[in-house]
Scaffold this active site. Sequence first.
Site, PDB file in Angstrom:
ATOM      1  N   HIS A  25      14.570 -31.013 -17.534  1.00 49.01           N
ATOM      2  CA  HIS A  25      15.678 -31.656 -17.238  1.00 49.01           C
ATOM      3  C   HIS A  25      15.555 -33.164 -17.519  1.00 49.01           C
ATOM      4  O   HIS A  25      16.330 -33.571 -18.290  1.00 49.01           O
ATOM      5  CB  HIS A  25      16.092 -31.549 -15.731  1.00 49.01           C
ATOM      6  CG  HIS A  25      16.931 -32.131 -15.295  1.00 49.01           C
ATOM      7  ND1 HIS A  25      18.193 -31.640 -14.858  1.00 49.01           N
ATOM      8  CD2 HIS A  25      16.986 -33.558 -14.896  1.00 49.01           C
ATOM      9  CE1 HIS A  25      19.189 -32.470 -14.411  1.00 49.01           C
ATOM     10  NE2 HIS A  25      18.377 -33.927 -14.414  1.00 49.01           N
ATOM     11  N   GLU A  26      14.220 -33.534 -17.157  1.00 52.57           N
ATOM     12  CA  GLU A  26      13.990 -34.785 -17.507  1.00 52.57           C
ATOM     13  C   GLU A  26      13.825 -35.462 -18.885  1.00 52.57           C
ATOM     14  O   GLU A  26      14.414 -36.404 -19.473  1.00 52.57           O
ATOM     15  CB  GLU A  26      12.955 -35.410 -16.662  1.00 52.57           C
ATOM     16  CG  GLU A  26      12.960 -35.547 -15.184  1.00 52.57           C
ATOM     17  CD  GLU A  26      14.186 -36.377 -14.681  1.00 52.57           C
ATOM     18  OE1 GLU A  26      14.557 -37.632 -15.456  1.00 52.57           O
ATOM     19  OE2 GLU A  26      14.716 -36.129 -13.866  1.00 52.57           O
ATOM     20  N   HIS A  29      17.252 -35.787 -20.733  1.00 49.75           N
ATOM     21  CA  HIS A  29      17.726 -37.101 -20.474  1.00 49.75           C
ATOM     22  C   HIS A  29      17.007 -37.997 -21.745  1.00 49.75           C
ATOM     23  O   HIS A  29      17.633 -38.779 -22.258  1.00 49.75           O
ATOM     24  CB  HIS A  29      17.487 -37.608 -19.140  1.00 49.75           C
ATOM     25  CG  HIS A  29      18.374 -36.946 -18.104  1.00 49.75           C
ATOM     26  ND1 HIS A  29      19.745 -36.884 -18.231  1.00 49.75           N
ATOM     27  CD2 HIS A  29      17.910 -36.610 -16.723  1.00 49.75           C
ATOM     28  CE1 HIS A  29      20.166 -36.441 -17.008  1.00 49.75           C
ATOM     29  NE2 HIS A  29      19.032 -35.904 -16.238  1.00 49.75           N
TER      30      HIS A  29
END
Length: 222
Positions: A25-26, A29
């Site tokens: 998820h990170e 980004h």
Amino acid sequence: MNDPVQIIQIISIWALPVLFAITLHEVAHGWMAWRLGDPTAMLMGRLSLNPIRHIDPIGTILLPAGLVAIGSPFVFGWAKPVPVNFDGLKNPKRDSIWVSLAGPGANLGMALFWVLVIWLGGHLPAGAAYFAEPMQLMGMAGITINLVLMVLNLIPIPPLDGGRVAAGLLPGPLSYQFSKLEPYGFIILIVLLFTGVLGTFMGPIVSSLRQLFFALGGAPML
């Protein structure tokens, strides 16, 4: 749930899905920010898939393990946030939307990956049948954690991803006023969690999506 053996078994099933759900998820980004003009995460080595670079002791380990240990129906957590300089993006207002959506988008992709794991677990040859149940249980855990993270992060409360998307879509003055909520975002989230509002909102959405994804993989338990 107080059987130590059962707790260890459950944590062993959930550990890998939770770790990679939060990590990717990170990374998503940071990768999207890099593609759109901000190399901060890349220069800091945060685009690595090595989970150690992203682990937050509380959000990545203690909180998810604790939720699993008490038998919580929903497990979630967080990694160390990937640094993004939104002013460094080519088009900060527009591109901040894509950077924010990249995280939940990664969780959606991972949920589909775990659908495949469940399906493969149900179609193993007889000689590998021993691995069928662990694969299916881990796949179901992977689907659950990724759907929870996706839905949670799309809630329009800054600094959640949905809040940043909302700020990017609102006209300038409204976006500025809305962004002022960011210092209080997690307080709002905690209040919603402990009052049951968050569960009431997320529960039906996550449950419906989970049923759909389990069915796609042919999960043995719904």
